[in-house]
Design a protein around this motif. Structure first.
Motif, PDB file in Angstrom:
ATOM      1  N   LEU A 277       0.794  -1.226   0.000  1.00 13.42           N
ATOM      2  CA  LEU A 277       0.000   0.000   0.000  1.00 13.42           C
ATOM      3  C   LEU A 277       0.827   1.277   0.000  1.00 13.42           C
ATOM      4  N   GLN A 278       2.036   1.205   0.535  1.00 10.84           N
ATOM      5  CA  GLN A 278       2.859   2.420   0.641  1.00 10.84           C
ATOM      6  C   GLN A 278       4.333   2.060   0.714  1.00 10.84           C
ATOM      7  N   ASP A 279       5.158   3.082   0.859  1.00 11.20           N
ATOM      8  CA  ASP A 279       6.597   2.891   0.911  1.00 11.20           C
ATOM      9  C   ASP A 279       6.985   2.276   2.255  1.00 11.20           C
ATOM     10  N   TYR A 280       7.216   0.971   2.258  1.00 11.50           N
ATOM     11  CA  TYR A 280       7.609   0.253   3.463  1.00 11.50           C
ATOM     12  C   TYR A 280       8.664  -0.752   3.034  1.00 11.50           C
ATOM     13  N   HIS A 281       9.709  -0.878   3.822  1.00 11.80           N
ATOM     14  CA  HIS A 281      10.838  -1.731   3.451  1.00 11.80           C
ATOM     15  C   HIS A 281      10.875  -2.990   4.316  1.00 11.80           C
ATOM     16  N   ILE A 282      11.132  -4.120   3.675  1.00 14.41           N
ATOM     17  CA  ILE A 282      11.288  -5.372   4.413  1.00 14.41           C
ATOM     18  C   ILE A 282      12.658  -5.945   4.073  1.00 14.41           C
ATOM     19  N   PHE A 283      13.430  -6.229   5.106  1.00 15.33           N
ATOM     20  CA  PHE A 283      14.753  -6.832   4.961  1.00 15.33           C
ATOM     21  C   PHE A 283      14.708  -8.189   5.653  1.00 15.33           C
ATOM     22  N   PHE A 284      15.352  -9.156   5.050  1.00 16.41           N
ATOM     23  CA  PHE A 284      15.351 -10.492   5.644  1.00 16.41           C
ATOM     24  C   PHE A 284      16.761 -10.938   5.998  1.00 16.41           C
ATOM     25  N   ILE A 285      16.858 -11.664   7.081  1.00 18.41           N
ATOM     26  CA  ILE A 285      18.036 -12.460   7.397  1.00 18.41           C
ATOM     27  C   ILE A 285      17.537 -13.888   7.249  1.00 18.41           C
ATOM     28  N   THR A 286      18.193 -14.644   6.405  1.00 15.35           N
ATOM     29  CA  THR A 286      17.765 -16.015   6.144  1.00 15.35           C
ATOM     30  C   THR A 286      18.765 -17.001   6.751  1.00 15.35           C
ATOM     31  N   PRO A 287      18.388 -18.265   6.838  1.00 24.00           N
ATOM     32  CA  PRO A 287      19.365 -19.261   7.293  1.00 24.00           C
ATOM     33  C   PRO A 287      20.610 -19.262   6.407  1.00 24.00           C
ATOM     34  N   TYR A 288      20.446 -18.958   5.127  1.00 22.41           N
ATOM     35  CA  TYR A 288      21.596 -18.879   4.220  1.00 22.41           C
ATOM     36  C   TYR A 288      22.558 -17.768   4.665  1.00 22.41           C
ATOM     37  N   ASP A 289      22.018 -16.634   5.075  1.00 25.17           N
ATOM     38  CA  ASP A 289      22.864 -15.527   5.560  1.00 25.17           C
ATOM     39  C   ASP A 289      23.668 -15.951   6.789  1.00 25.17           C
ATOM     40  N   ILE A 290      23.028 -16.696   7.680  1.00 18.59           N
ATOM     41  CA  ILE A 290      23.709 -17.171   8.886  1.00 18.59           C
ATOM     42  C   ILE A 290      24.817 -18.148   8.487  1.00 18.59           C
ATOM     43  N   GLU A 291      24.496 -19.045   7.567  1.00 16.77           N
ATOM     44  CA  GLU A 291      25.478 -20.028   7.098  1.00 16.77           C
ATOM     45  C   GLU A 291      26.691 -19.336   6.470  1.00 16.77           C
TER      46      GLU A 291
END
Length: 186
Positions: free
Chosen positions: A158-172
């Motif tokens: 609906l609007q300017d909103y940011h989602i960032f993910f840390i995944t298990p791959y990032d941890i690995e």
């Protein structure tokens, strides 16, 4: 520009982490730090958590460390009063330590736990009051962060909103990087 960021992710038991000394915590905190620093350097002022055990409290510990170097503040918006009431002593101590170092603390519903609706209200409220979400999350293992990620995706549509993910791959990746840079592994 992101000024206020919510952080969520798996609870410690969802990750099979039951000891404060579990080495996975080190890697998760390192991943959170790696994501937060560039955002803080770009103008992030607040990190908001609901105070859940696991990722959120580890994120709070990272923010408390970063406060020594950066002008970032920690806000805790609990879904209800006394959320730590049934936690074990070690978890209560960690929580109290974090609360004592937070810049803002409030309870969204202003009542003790009554029903799961309070958790839904918490997710909606935190997403509504933030510019983005950082979530330790994997689509293949939905778990508790799924509900806040879902709220964030609704807002993003609906609007300017940011989602960032840390995944298990990032941890690995962080684990592999540390092992590669550790001379005792050579």
């Amino acid at each position: 520009m992101l000024k206020v960021l919510a952080v969520t992710g798996y609870k410690s038991f969802e990750l099979g982490i039951f000891q404060k000394e579990h080495k996975g915590i080190h890697y998760i905190k390192k991943a959170i730090r790696k994501r937060l620093i560039p955002l803080i350097e770009e103008g992030l002022e607040w990190v908001i958590i609901s105070g859940q055990l696991g990722t959120e409290l580890w994120a709070a510990e990272v923010v408390i460390e970063l406060k020594k170097e950066y002008p970032v503040q920690l806000g805790i918006l609990t879904p209800h009063l006394q959320q730590e009431e049934k936690w074990n002593e070690g978890n209560k101590e960690q929580y109290e330590w974090i609360l004592s170092r937070a810049d803002f603390i409030d309870s969204i519903t202003k009542r003790p736990y009554e029903n799961p609706g309070q958790l839904k209200v918490k997710n909606q409220y935190i997403v509504q009051k933030t510019d983005g979400l950082l979530a330790f999350y994997d689509d293949e293992k939905k778990g508790s962060p799924f509900f806040m990620v879902q709220e964030a995706q609704k807002k993003m549509n609906l609007q300017d909103y940011h989602i960032f993910f840390i995944t298990p791959y990032d941890i690995e990746e962080i684990v592999n990087e540390e092992q590669f840079n550790d001379p005792s592994n050579w």
